[in-house]
Write a protein that holds these residues in place. Sequence first.
Motif, PDB file in Angstrom:
ATOM      1  N   LYS A  30     -13.848 -10.537 -46.794  1.00  0.00           N
ATOM      2  CA  LYS A  30     -14.606  -8.944 -46.565  1.00  0.00           C
ATOM      3  C   LYS A  30     -13.428  -8.540 -45.431  1.00  0.00           C
ATOM      4  O   LYS A  30     -13.848  -7.957 -44.202  1.00  0.00           O
ATOM      5  CB  LYS A  30     -15.960  -8.394 -45.874  1.00  0.00           C
ATOM      6  N   GLU A 194     -11.370   0.384 -49.105  1.00  0.00           N
ATOM      7  CA  GLU A 194     -12.244   0.419 -49.778  1.00  0.00           C
ATOM      8  C   GLU A 194     -12.633  -1.467 -50.555  1.00  0.00           C
ATOM      9  O   GLU A 194     -13.738  -1.226 -50.279  1.00  0.00           O
ATOM     10  CB  GLU A 194     -12.724   1.136 -50.968  1.00  0.00           C
ATOM     11  N   SER A 197     -14.480  -4.178 -48.590  1.00  0.00           N
ATOM     12  CA  SER A 197     -15.751  -4.107 -48.462  1.00  0.00           C
ATOM     13  C   SER A 197     -16.507  -5.050 -49.793  1.00  0.00           C
ATOM     14  O   SER A 197     -17.493  -5.692 -49.778  1.00  0.00           O
ATOM     15  CB  SER A 197     -16.869  -2.835 -48.887  1.00  0.00           C
ATOM     16  N   ASP A 198     -15.911  -5.185 -50.360  1.00  0.00           N
ATOM     17  CA  ASP A 198     -15.715  -6.354 -51.763  1.00  0.00           C
ATOM     18  C   ASP A 198     -14.968  -7.805 -51.674  1.00  0.00           C
ATOM     19  O   ASP A 198     -15.240  -8.870 -52.092  1.00  0.00           O
ATOM     20  CB  ASP A 198     -15.813  -5.846 -53.079  1.00  0.00           C
TER      21      ASP A 198
END
Length: 259
Positions: A30, A194, A197-198
Amino acid sequence: MSKRIDVKDLNVYYSSFLAVEDISINIEAKSVTAFIGPSGCGKSTFLRTLNRMHEVIPGGRVEGEVLLDGDNLYEAGVDPVNVRSQIGMVFQRPNPFPTMSIKDNVLAGVKLNNRRIPRSDAEELVEKSLRGANLWNEVKDRLDKPGSGLSGGQQQRLCIARTIAVKPDVILMDEPCSALDPISTLAIEDLINELKSDYTVVIVTHNMQQAARVSDKTAFFNIAGTGKPGKLIEYAETATIFSNPSVKATEDYVSGRFG
Ligand SMILES: Nc1ncnc2c1ncn2[C@@H]1O[C@H](COP(=O)(O)OP(=O)(O)OP(=O)(O)O)[C@@H](O)[C@H]1O
């Protein structure tokens, strides 16, 4: 799921040519890690060893270890196709399948991995992946139209959607914005922000502002001269690399004195 990568004592060859020498690096889950350095220092070559794409090139081989959450990708018996589904890759030029519909482009990687998915699940996966790539609103009314009808920036986001659809742990990006205009570049940079975060994201970039904008850590590679191997010179928090590097060559490079 997002996983960490630990590289230990890696040498990378094209036949007998040692292109990248003795790399050890720990990449956190991450996070976004940028690889920077002058042309020919081996950034792309090293990136491709992280998902076993390097060995696709004739003569391409490595010594050393690449561990994904502790599991060595190069251990005997590991299936490289499986590795590439866990560690996806986005290339310099957007490469959607031109005649395939947008929807089928998103599903192409999943189908290549021989996974069969029921139609309703496929629709859900297409929407989720396109949303994840910040492309859904722009294409939701033309999912059956060919991928080639999109702008360059949209095509690159389609390629990212295709990568996400396979549910990887890591996304490797090799200069993903170099063929894009500034607006599309900013859209991809927002998306990278973004994605972390995954996923664990590793990006090769020539654009130092981009490295500074998107990455948590930066690895600076350099080469002593033509025919010499590329080496990892310094690896640290991005803010440190750009404002207070420990090695003179890093400072010279980030301040634009060479490369
Ligand atoms: N297919 C190949 N066969 C043989 N040598 C190669 C091959 N691809 C790259 N090399 C060599 O490996 C070295 C590293 O190249 P690589 O493309 O990884 O560098 P790079 O830092 O990514 O460069 P750039 O920033 O220009 O993309 C160079 O000496 C290059 O000539």
